[in-house]
Design a protein around this motif. Structure first.
Motif, PDB file in Angstrom:
ATOM      1  N   VAL A 130       0.871  -1.180   0.000  1.00  0.00           N
ATOM      2  CA  VAL A 130       0.000   0.000   0.000  1.00  0.00           C
ATOM      3  C   VAL A 130       0.906   1.227   0.000  1.00  0.00           C
ATOM      4  O   VAL A 130       1.676   1.432   0.932  1.00  0.00           O
ATOM      5  CB  VAL A 130      -0.926  -0.008   1.247  1.00  0.00           C
ATOM      6  N   ASN A 131       0.863   1.996  -1.084  1.00  0.00           N
ATOM      7  CA  ASN A 131       1.749   3.168  -1.161  1.00  0.00           C
ATOM      8  C   ASN A 131       1.001   4.450  -1.525  1.00  0.00           C
ATOM      9  O   ASN A 131       1.602   5.480  -1.788  1.00  0.00           O
ATOM     10  CB  ASN A 131       2.887   2.931  -2.176  1.00  0.00           C
ATOM     11  N   ALA A 132      -0.345   4.365  -1.552  1.00  0.00           N
ATOM     12  CA  ALA A 132      -1.131   5.550  -1.898  1.00  0.00           C
ATOM     13  C   ALA A 132      -2.258   5.754  -0.898  1.00  0.00           C
ATOM     14  O   ALA A 132      -2.773   4.790  -0.322  1.00  0.00           O
ATOM     15  CB  ALA A 132      -1.708   5.396  -3.306  1.00  0.00           C
ATOM     16  N   ILE A 133      -2.619   7.001  -0.698  1.00  0.00           N
ATOM     17  CA  ILE A 133      -3.722   7.318   0.214  1.00  0.00           C
ATOM     18  C   ILE A 133      -4.576   8.422  -0.412  1.00  0.00           C
ATOM     19  O   ILE A 133      -4.047   9.325  -1.071  1.00  0.00           O
ATOM     20  CB  ILE A 133      -3.190   7.767   1.602  1.00  0.00           C
ATOM     21  N   SER A 134      -5.901   8.318  -0.238  1.00  0.00           N
ATOM     22  CA  SER A 134      -6.757   9.449  -0.602  1.00  0.00           C
ATOM     23  C   SER A 134      -7.189  10.056   0.727  1.00  0.00           C
ATOM     24  O   SER A 134      -7.545   9.343   1.663  1.00  0.00           O
ATOM     25  CB  SER A 134      -7.950   9.016  -1.460  1.00  0.00           C
ATOM     26  N   LEU A 135      -7.104  11.374   0.813  1.00  0.00           N
ATOM     27  CA  LEU A 135      -7.283  12.068   2.088  1.00  0.00           C
ATOM     28  C   LEU A 135      -8.761  12.229   2.432  1.00  0.00           C
ATOM     29  O   LEU A 135      -9.514  12.783   1.617  1.00  0.00           O
ATOM     30  CB  LEU A 135      -6.607  13.437   2.014  1.00  0.00           C
ATOM     31  N   PRO A 136      -9.217  11.747   3.614  1.00  0.00           N
ATOM     32  CA  PRO A 136     -10.629  11.897   3.984  1.00  0.00           C
ATOM     33  C   PRO A 136     -11.060  13.365   3.941  1.00  0.00           C
ATOM     34  O   PRO A 136     -10.348  14.230   4.469  1.00  0.00           O
ATOM     35  CB  PRO A 136     -10.670  11.352   5.428  1.00  0.00           C
ATOM     36  N   GLY A 137     -12.180  13.612   3.276  1.00  0.00           N
ATOM     37  CA  GLY A 137     -12.693  14.979   3.161  1.00  0.00           C
ATOM     38  C   GLY A 137     -11.794  15.870   2.305  1.00  0.00           C
ATOM     39  O   GLY A 137     -12.035  17.075   2.204  1.00  0.00           O
ATOM     40  N   GLY A 138     -10.749  15.278   1.721  1.00  0.00           N
ATOM     41  CA  GLY A 138      -9.838  16.055   0.878  1.00  0.00           C
ATOM     42  C   GLY A 138      -8.976  17.057   1.638  1.00  0.00           C
ATOM     43  O   GLY A 138      -8.322  17.899   1.045  1.00  0.00           O
ATOM     44  N   ARG A 139      -8.984  16.968   2.992  1.00  0.00           N
ATOM     45  CA  ARG A 139      -8.260  17.983   3.801  1.00  0.00           C
ATOM     46  C   ARG A 139      -6.788  17.628   3.959  1.00  0.00           C
ATOM     47  O   ARG A 139      -6.448  16.495   4.279  1.00  0.00           O
ATOM     48  CB  ARG A 139      -8.874  18.114   5.191  1.00  0.00           C
ATOM     49  N   TRP A 140      -5.937  18.622   3.767  1.00  0.00           N
ATOM     50  CA  TRP A 140      -4.507  18.391   3.946  1.00  0.00           C
ATOM     51  C   TRP A 140      -3.775  19.703   4.239  1.00  0.00           C
ATOM     52  O   TRP A 140      -4.294  20.783   3.997  1.00  0.00           O
ATOM     53  CB  TRP A 140      -3.910  17.720   2.714  1.00  0.00           C
ATOM     54  N   ASN A 141      -2.582  19.556   4.785  1.00  0.00           N
ATOM     55  CA  ASN A 141      -1.666  20.670   4.979  1.00  0.00           C
ATOM     56  C   ASN A 141      -0.253  20.082   4.988  1.00  0.00           C
ATOM     57  O   ASN A 141      -0.087  18.871   4.812  1.00  0.00           O
ATOM     58  CB  ASN A 141      -1.989  21.450   6.275  1.00  0.00           C
ATOM     59  N   THR A 142       0.759  20.904   5.189  1.00  0.00           N
ATOM     60  CA  THR A 142       2.135  20.389   5.097  1.00  0.00           C
ATOM     61  C   THR A 142       2.421  19.354   6.189  1.00  0.00           C
ATOM     62  O   THR A 142       3.144  18.394   5.960  1.00  0.00           O
ATOM     63  CB  THR A 142       3.185  21.525   5.188  1.00  0.00           C
ATOM     64  N   ARG A 143       1.823  19.526   7.373  1.00  0.00           N
ATOM     65  CA  ARG A 143       2.026  18.554   8.465  1.00  0.00           C
ATOM     66  C   ARG A 143       1.489  17.175   8.053  1.00  0.00           C
ATOM     67  O   ARG A 143       2.134  16.146   8.286  1.00  0.00           O
ATOM     68  CB  ARG A 143       1.284  19.051   9.722  1.00  0.00           C
ATOM     69  N   VAL A 144       0.326  17.162   7.404  1.00  0.00           N
ATOM     70  CA  VAL A 144      -0.270  15.900   6.942  1.00  0.00           C
ATOM     71  C   VAL A 144       0.625  15.262   5.876  1.00  0.00           C
ATOM     72  O   VAL A 144       0.881  14.057   5.904  1.00  0.00           O
ATOM     73  CB  VAL A 144      -1.710  16.139   6.402  1.00  0.00           C
ATOM     74  N   LEU A 145       1.122  16.088   4.952  1.00  0.00           N
ATOM     75  CA  LEU A 145       1.981  15.544   3.896  1.00  0.00           C
ATOM     76  C   LEU A 145       3.260  14.936   4.467  1.00  0.00           C
ATOM     77  O   LEU A 145       3.688  13.858   4.060  1.00  0.00           O
ATOM     78  CB  LEU A 145       2.339  16.630   2.874  1.00  0.00           C
ATOM     79  N   GLU A 146       3.865  15.632   5.442  1.00  0.00           N
ATOM     80  CA  GLU A 146       5.086  15.101   6.077  1.00  0.00           C
ATOM     81  C   GLU A 146       4.802  13.752   6.725  1.00  0.00           C
ATOM     82  O   GLU A 146       5.574  12.802   6.597  1.00  0.00           O
ATOM     83  CB  GLU A 146       5.595  16.066   7.139  1.00  0.00           C
ATOM     84  N   ALA A 147       3.655  13.677   7.427  1.00  0.00           N
ATOM     85  CA  ALA A 147       3.297  12.422   8.107  1.00  0.00           C
ATOM     86  C   ALA A 147       3.043  11.314   7.089  1.00  0.00           C
ATOM     87  O   ALA A 147       3.399  10.150   7.318  1.00  0.00           O
ATOM     88  CB  ALA A 147       2.065  12.640   8.986  1.00  0.00           C
ATOM     89  N   CYS A 148       2.446  11.650   5.941  1.00  0.00           N
ATOM     90  CA  CYS A 148       2.197  10.653   4.889  1.00  0.00           C
ATOM     91  C   CYS A 148       3.538  10.097   4.405  1.00  0.00           C
ATOM     92  O   CYS A 148       3.706   8.885   4.262  1.00  0.00           O
ATOM     93  CB  CYS A 148       1.453  11.265   3.705  1.00  0.00           C
ATOM     94  N   ARG A 149       4.471  10.990   4.167  1.00  0.00           N
ATOM     95  CA  ARG A 149       5.789  10.554   3.667  1.00  0.00           C
ATOM     96  C   ARG A 149       6.489   9.683   4.705  1.00  0.00           C
ATOM     97  O   ARG A 149       7.035   8.630   4.380  1.00  0.00           O
ATOM     98  CB  ARG A 149       6.633  11.787   3.324  1.00  0.00           C
ATOM     99  N   GLU A 150       6.448  10.124   5.978  1.00  0.00           N
ATOM    100  CA  GLU A 150       7.107   9.346   7.041  1.00  0.00           C
ATOM    101  C   GLU A 150       6.473   7.972   7.222  1.00  0.00           C
ATOM    102  O   GLU A 150       7.129   7.026   7.652  1.00  0.00           O
ATOM    103  CB  GLU A 150       7.073  10.122   8.367  1.00  0.00           C
TER     104      GLU A 150
END
Ligand SMILES: [Zn+2]
Length: 280
Positions: free
Chosen positions: A160-180
């Motif tokens: 599993v290497n992809a995610i769709s964000l619930p409610g489409g909400r994101w910010n840089t903190r979320v992106l960093e956590a996704c990468r980590e």
């Protein structure tokens, strides 16, 4: 609240970006017509699939450039959409809420997801409990991202290497956590966001398909042509502005009213979400 200057800057940015996403996203596929805004009848869904197939052939773009995706893991995606995809030999990506799988009535089981994977469809993450990731603490984020990823991988035996964000909400903190957490691709609900590399992740927007979109409109959206696009772009921008101006909970009430989503059902879902929310 967004200032007038910020609004005009955002509007100018939006006007410059004329390309659109090649990803379509479905939520519920129903046997007959649905009153739910994101409920598409099986007949309409098949018309959309044929349109995507035609475009892929005419443009020689191949199946990799036009994508069918699903969010949430609703059981109608297995009951109605799966066979339609098989009949036309088309593949799709199913982003599922891992914590609902096999537990919540109306959502797919692990056996159903395994069958989709066996038939060549991708199963990826839509978080653990559908909590908006921008609202999560560091620990909650880790559960939403890592637990959903490892649970899907353990049950289905596929990466599993992809995610769709619930409610489409994101910010840089979320992106960093996704990468980590080991994700490589992140999908949003913004159709004007064309795939790009951000912070080491590939981010792509998607079209949220609604019941009032016929095959011709789908054709225009994917081709990036027609007056419909200007209207949709204006509507999308108004929606994004409403989220910023009113905040998430007021926006959610407005959305529920506009989408004809049954209130008691939705309230039960929100209450249940709170009860099931992972411990911080
Ligand atoms: Zn969702």
């Amino acid at each position: 609240m967004m200032t007038a200057i910020e609004l005009s800057r955002a509007s100018a940015k939006l006007q410059r970006n004329c390309r659109t996403s090649p990803y379509l996203t479905y939520h519920e596929i129903t046997e007959g017509e649905s009153k739910y805004l994101y409920g598409i009848s099986r007949r309409q869904f098949k018309e959309h699939l044929r349109c995507v197939q035609r475009l892929a052939t005419v443009n020689c773009s191949g199946p990799n450039l036009l994508h069918i995706t699903f969010d949430d893991g609703h059981v109608s995606q297995y009951d109605q959409a799966f066979s339609a995809l098989q009949e036309l030999s088309m593949k799709a990506t199913f982003f599922v809420t891992a914590g609902w799988t096999g537990k919540r009535p109306g959502y797919m089981t692990w056996e159903q997801l395994a069958e989709l994977a066996r038939c060549g469809h991708e199963v990826q993450s839509h978080g653990w409990s559908h909590t908006l990731l921008t609202r999560c603490s560091v620990k909650e984020l880790q559960i939403e991202l890592s637990r959903s990823k490892s649970d899907l991988e353990d049950h289905l035996g596929a990466k599993v290497n992809a995610i769709s964000l619930p409610g489409g909400r994101w910010n840089t903190r979320v992106l960093e956590a996704c990468r980590e957490s080991g994700y490589e691709q992140v999908f949003t609900s913004d159709p004007w966001m064309v795939s790009e590399d951000v912070m080491g992740l590939q981010i792509a927007g998607r079209w949220m398909v609604t019941r009032n979109m016929n095959a011709q409109r789908i054709h225009f959206l994917l081709e990036g042509k027609g007056a419909t696009l200007y209207l949709l772009r204006a509507r999308h921008f108004a929606k994004e502005t409403a989220k910023l101006v009113f905040g998430d909970s007021a926006y959610r009430s407005l959305w529920r009213m506009l989408a004809n989503k049954d209130k008691s059902q939705e309230d039960a879902r929100i209450a249940s979400d709170s009860a099931r929310r992972p411990q911080a």
